[in-house]
Enzyme design. Structure first.
Site, PDB file in Angstrom:
ATOM      1  N   ARG A  30       0.857  -1.185   0.000  1.00  0.00           N
ATOM      2  CA  ARG A  30       0.000   0.000   0.000  1.00  0.00           C
ATOM      3  C   ARG A  30       0.895   1.238   0.000  1.00  0.00           C
ATOM      4  O   ARG A  30       1.460   1.614   1.026  1.00  0.00           O
ATOM      5  CB  ARG A  30      -0.894  -0.015   1.252  1.00  0.00           C
ATOM      6  CG  ARG A  30      -2.015   0.997   1.233  1.00  0.00           C
ATOM      7  CD  ARG A  30      -2.707   1.043   2.591  1.00  0.00           C
ATOM      8  NE  ARG A  30      -1.903   1.802   3.551  1.00  0.00           N
ATOM      9  CZ  ARG A  30      -1.901   1.581   4.865  1.00  0.00           C
ATOM     10  NH1 ARG A  30      -2.605   0.606   5.383  1.00  0.00           N
ATOM     11  NH2 ARG A  30      -1.161   2.327   5.670  1.00  0.00           N
ATOM     12  N   HIS A  90      -3.781   4.446   4.766  1.00  0.00           N
ATOM     13  CA  HIS A  90      -4.894   3.511   4.915  1.00  0.00           C
ATOM     14  C   HIS A  90      -6.180   4.146   4.398  1.00  0.00           C
ATOM     15  O   HIS A  90      -6.959   3.518   3.690  1.00  0.00           O
ATOM     16  CB  HIS A  90      -5.075   3.113   6.376  1.00  0.00           C
ATOM     17  CG  HIS A  90      -6.366   2.417   6.658  1.00  0.00           C
ATOM     18  ND1 HIS A  90      -6.616   1.127   6.234  1.00  0.00           N
ATOM     19  CD2 HIS A  90      -7.501   2.841   7.264  1.00  0.00           C
ATOM     20  CE1 HIS A  90      -7.846   0.778   6.585  1.00  0.00           C
ATOM     21  NE2 HIS A  90      -8.411   1.801   7.207  1.00  0.00           N
ATOM     22  N   TYR A  98       3.587   5.174  11.517  1.00  0.00           N
ATOM     23  CA  TYR A  98       3.886   3.765  11.806  1.00  0.00           C
ATOM     24  C   TYR A  98       4.685   3.064  10.715  1.00  0.00           C
ATOM     25  O   TYR A  98       5.143   1.949  10.911  1.00  0.00           O
ATOM     26  CB  TYR A  98       2.576   2.996  12.024  1.00  0.00           C
ATOM     27  CG  TYR A  98       1.573   3.103  10.880  1.00  0.00           C
ATOM     28  CD1 TYR A  98       1.693   2.311   9.740  1.00  0.00           C
ATOM     29  CD2 TYR A  98       0.522   4.018  10.947  1.00  0.00           C
ATOM     30  CE1 TYR A  98       0.797   2.417   8.692  1.00  0.00           C
ATOM     31  CE2 TYR A  98      -0.390   4.123   9.899  1.00  0.00           C
ATOM     32  CZ  TYR A  98      -0.249   3.325   8.782  1.00  0.00           C
ATOM     33  OH  TYR A  98      -1.136   3.449   7.742  1.00  0.00           O
TER      34      TYR A  98
END
Length: 367
Positions: free
Chosen positions: A259, A263, A272
């Site tokens: 990805r 998100h 993160y």
């Protein structure tokens, strides 16, 4: 061919094209024409540019939210374009922009949905794509039911569904694939392993060597595929569909991808994400790989790319202009689509809401 040659228990991954766009296993190339490859590449570009556009307008407050397919286009277009309109089914998750486009969902429908208008889920005739599933992995159960119905009615349609790596931790994932295998239904289960379930990295989601092996315990045919290799995903899905149509049951396909974006439009992945791993992933961008392949075969050029970019940008802006002009949601629509017929308690709630907005129109009776 592919399922027999690659063993997920040994962590063997199907790859046909390397990160530079070079075909490293020509004997494994799937049956696909040059025209189809060009169509796939253009769809991948269209989804990427749509993602970029929607990121910007969401920041402007003109779209409520959305979840990007950036980085996963090879996987999604490879299976989406093999869904036969009016025959097969697609039960999607929420990060499937490229797959929606490839399976025939109009872009304006996608944009309407992310603007909060459920009419975006009303598909044109022949587009058997279910509404977006926000609850994780529920789409696996829906696909299993659809595939069961195809088999029961002696039709040869298949159901394709997809989830992220995080979805494999849900109970519905196991329940769906177990039932599908038990009844040998024509379903293709895809795991788009993009390495993160929101902020949870893959290493904290499972102790298995990959996600494909999760099919071993129930006896389901499975394979691990390079999800950024369009040809590898296309070939594996093509074989899985062929086997399903022949009555050979379901398949589980893990597409190892990444990805590249956040998100969702409400997420900051830098909090993160391992930036070194991210930089490495950028070098394996599926668009760069397929573009390099096409240029090497003299099927594409930078001049054609510039023209395509301009054409697609114009189209995307035109679609969103239509959405902004037609994005009217009546109060009744909020209540009308939970049941085939509105039950009494919802009818009462609707009447109450209608009376409220009639009395206080400044509160907004339409979206």
């Amino acid at each position: 061919m592919y399922f027999d040659k690659f063993n997920s228990l040994k962590n063997e991954m199907l790859q046909i094209m390397d990160a530079t766009g070079k075909i490293v296993k020509p004997d494994l190339m799937p049956k696909i024409s040059d025209d189809e490859i060009l169509t796939a590449y253009k769809l991948m570009c269209l989804s990427r540019r749509q993602d970029d556009f929607q990121n910007k307008i969401q920041r402007q407050g003109r779209m409520l939210s959305f979840l990007s397919s950036t980085g996963q286009e090879a996987t999604e277009v490879a299976y989406g374009m093999q869904i036969i309109k009016g025959k097969d089914w697609f039960s999607s998750a929420y990060r499937n922009n490229a797959a929606w486009l490839a399976s025939g969902v109009p872009m304006r429908n996608i944009m309407l949905y992310w603007c909060g208008n459920e009419m975006g889920s009303k598909m044109p005739e022949g587009i058997n794509t279910l509404p977006v599933n926000i609850p994780i992995a529920t789409q696996y159960s829906h696909a299993t039911g659809l595939a069961f119905a195809e088999k029961y009615n002696k039709r040869d349609g298949v159901a394709i569904t997809t989830t992220g790596d995080g979805g494999t931790s849900e109970g519905e994932f196991y329940e769906a694939i177990n039932f599908a295998q038990l009844h040998e239904v024509p379903a293709i289960f895809i795991v788009e392993n993009n390495q993160y379930a929101i902020s949870t990295p893959r290493r904290k989601a499972t102790k298995t060597i990959n996600f494909a092996v999760k099919g071993v315990g129930i006896g389901m045919r499975n394979i691990l595929v390079d999800g950024n290799d369009f040809f590898a995903v296309y070939g594996a899905v093509q074989e899985a569909i062929s086997l399903a149509r022949k009555g050979k049951g379901p398949s589980l396909i893990e597409c190892n991808t990444y990805r590249l974006g956040a998100h969702s439009s409400a997420d900051d992945p830098k909090v993160y994400r391992d930036e070194k791993l991210h930089e490495e992933a950028l070098k394996k961008d599926p668009l760069i790989r397929l573009k390099a392949y096409l240029i090497a075969k003299k099927k594409w050029s930078e001049k054609e790319q510039e023209a395509l970019d301009a054409e697609q940008d114009k189209f995307i802006k035109g679609e969103f202009a239509w959405v902004e002009e037609n994005n009217n949601v009546s109060i009744r629509d909020i209540f009308a689509y939970t049941y085939a017929e509105m039950p009494k308690f919802l009818e009462e709630q609707y009447q109450e809401a209608e009376a409220f907005f009639a009395k206080y129109p400044s509160k907004g009776g339409h979206h």
